[in-house]
Write a protein that holds these residues in place. Structure first.
Motif, short mmCIF file in Angstrom:
data_model
loop_
_atom_site.label_atom_id
_atom_site.label_comp_id
_atom_site.label_asym_id
_atom_site.label_seq_id
_atom_site.Cartn_x
_atom_site.Cartn_y
_atom_site.Cartn_z
N SER A 27 -40.72 29.89 -4.10
CA SER A 27 -40.26 28.73 -3.33
C SER A 27 -38.85 28.90 -2.79
O SER A 27 -38.41 28.09 -1.97
N GLN A 28 -38.13 29.93 -3.18
CA GLN A 28 -36.79 30.12 -2.62
C GLN A 28 -36.84 30.54 -1.16
O GLN A 28 -35.85 30.51 -0.47
N ILE A 41 -35.28 24.50 -1.09
CA ILE A 41 -36.14 23.52 -1.75
C ILE A 41 -36.83 24.23 -2.90
O ILE A 41 -37.65 25.11 -2.70
N GLN A 42 -36.49 23.85 -4.11
CA GLN A 42 -36.99 24.51 -5.31
C GLN A 42 -38.16 23.74 -5.91
O GLN A 42 -37.99 22.63 -6.41
N ASP A 45 -38.61 22.97 -10.09
CA ASP A 45 -37.97 21.85 -10.79
C ASP A 45 -38.97 20.77 -11.18
O ASP A 45 -38.86 20.19 -12.25
N THR A 112 -33.67 13.73 -11.85
CA THR A 112 -33.60 14.47 -10.59
C THR A 112 -32.30 14.19 -9.83
O THR A 112 -31.89 15.02 -9.02
N LEU A 115 -29.32 16.70 -9.50
CA LEU A 115 -29.24 17.73 -8.46
C LEU A 115 -28.11 17.46 -7.48
O LEU A 115 -27.64 18.37 -6.79
N ALA A 137 -30.25 18.84 1.84
CA ALA A 137 -31.24 19.64 1.12
C ALA A 137 -31.53 19.04 -0.26
O ALA A 137 -32.68 19.00 -0.70
N ASP A 138 -30.50 18.55 -0.93
CA ASP A 138 -30.71 17.97 -2.27
C ASP A 138 -31.42 16.64 -2.21
O ASP A 138 -32.16 16.29 -3.14
N GLN A 141 -34.84 17.72 -1.98
CA GLN A 141 -35.18 18.31 -3.27
C GLN A 141 -35.43 17.23 -4.33
O GLN A 141 -36.35 17.36 -5.14
N ALA A 145 -38.98 17.07 -6.14
CA ALA A 145 -39.02 17.26 -7.60
C ALA A 145 -39.53 16.02 -8.31
O ALA A 145 -40.29 16.13 -9.28
#
Length: 180
Positions: A27-28, A41-42, A45, A112, A115, A137-138, A141, A145
């Protein structure tokens, strides 16, 4: 710490760490590219958060620290290792103890938000434009997540409660607790 005396527990910890590293590495490649920086976007998590609600003990604390360290080393983001480790430790403890106060789903939602520490870290180390990219982005994310974590936690609990073949059964480690 009676669980850490079990070879099965340690092996399962290694397998879960490998699974999280694999998902995180794949996912990286999901990146949000802006002119001034990139956000990742990971997807690992969400699985990490769901597994904390299912598995008791220090297994996911160890796996969480290891998988973000390995991923930050592999991707070359060495500077993010300290904040990544702190965030996963906070996530673990918020879910582990917060599930008793809130529900497991509320604890996932609250954890979450840790993050967002990446935004503060990026702001302190880099320029404000990088922090803005990190904030966008977070925010995505956090949503991803939370959704993945809540869905997987609900599925894991349902399977564990209603199936003969449990995903995780902590009773198998009581032998080690009774023997000491």
């Amino acid at each position: 710490m009676y669980r850490l005396k079990s070879l099965k527990y340690l092996t399962t910890t290694g397998l879960i760490t490998a699974l999280l590293v694999t998902i995180a590495y794949i996912s990286q490649f999901i990146r949000i590219d802006f002119g001034s920086g990139k956000g990742i976007i990971q997807l690992a998590d969400g699985l990490f958060l769901a597994l904390i609600t299912l598995i008791k003990g220090p297994m996911l604390l160890i796996s969480g620290i290891l998988y973000v360290t390995i991923i930050d080393l592999v991707t070359g983001d060495f500077i993010f290792i300290p904040v990544s480790v702190v965030i996963r430790i906070l996530m673990f403890f918020i879910i582990y103890f917060g599930a008793r106060i809130f529900s497991r789903y509320g604890a996932i939602f609250i954890s979450t938000w840790m993050l967002l520490l990446y935004v503060l870290y990026s702001y302190l180390l880099f320029r404000p434009a990088v922090a803005i990219v990190e904030l966008i982005a977070d925010a995505i994310q956090i949503g991803v997540a939370t959704i993945i974590g809540i869905i997987l936690a609900a599925v894991f609990v349902r399977i564990n409660d209603h199936s003969v073949n449990k995903i995780w059964d902590d009773e198998q480690f009581w032998y080690y607790k009774k023997s000491n």
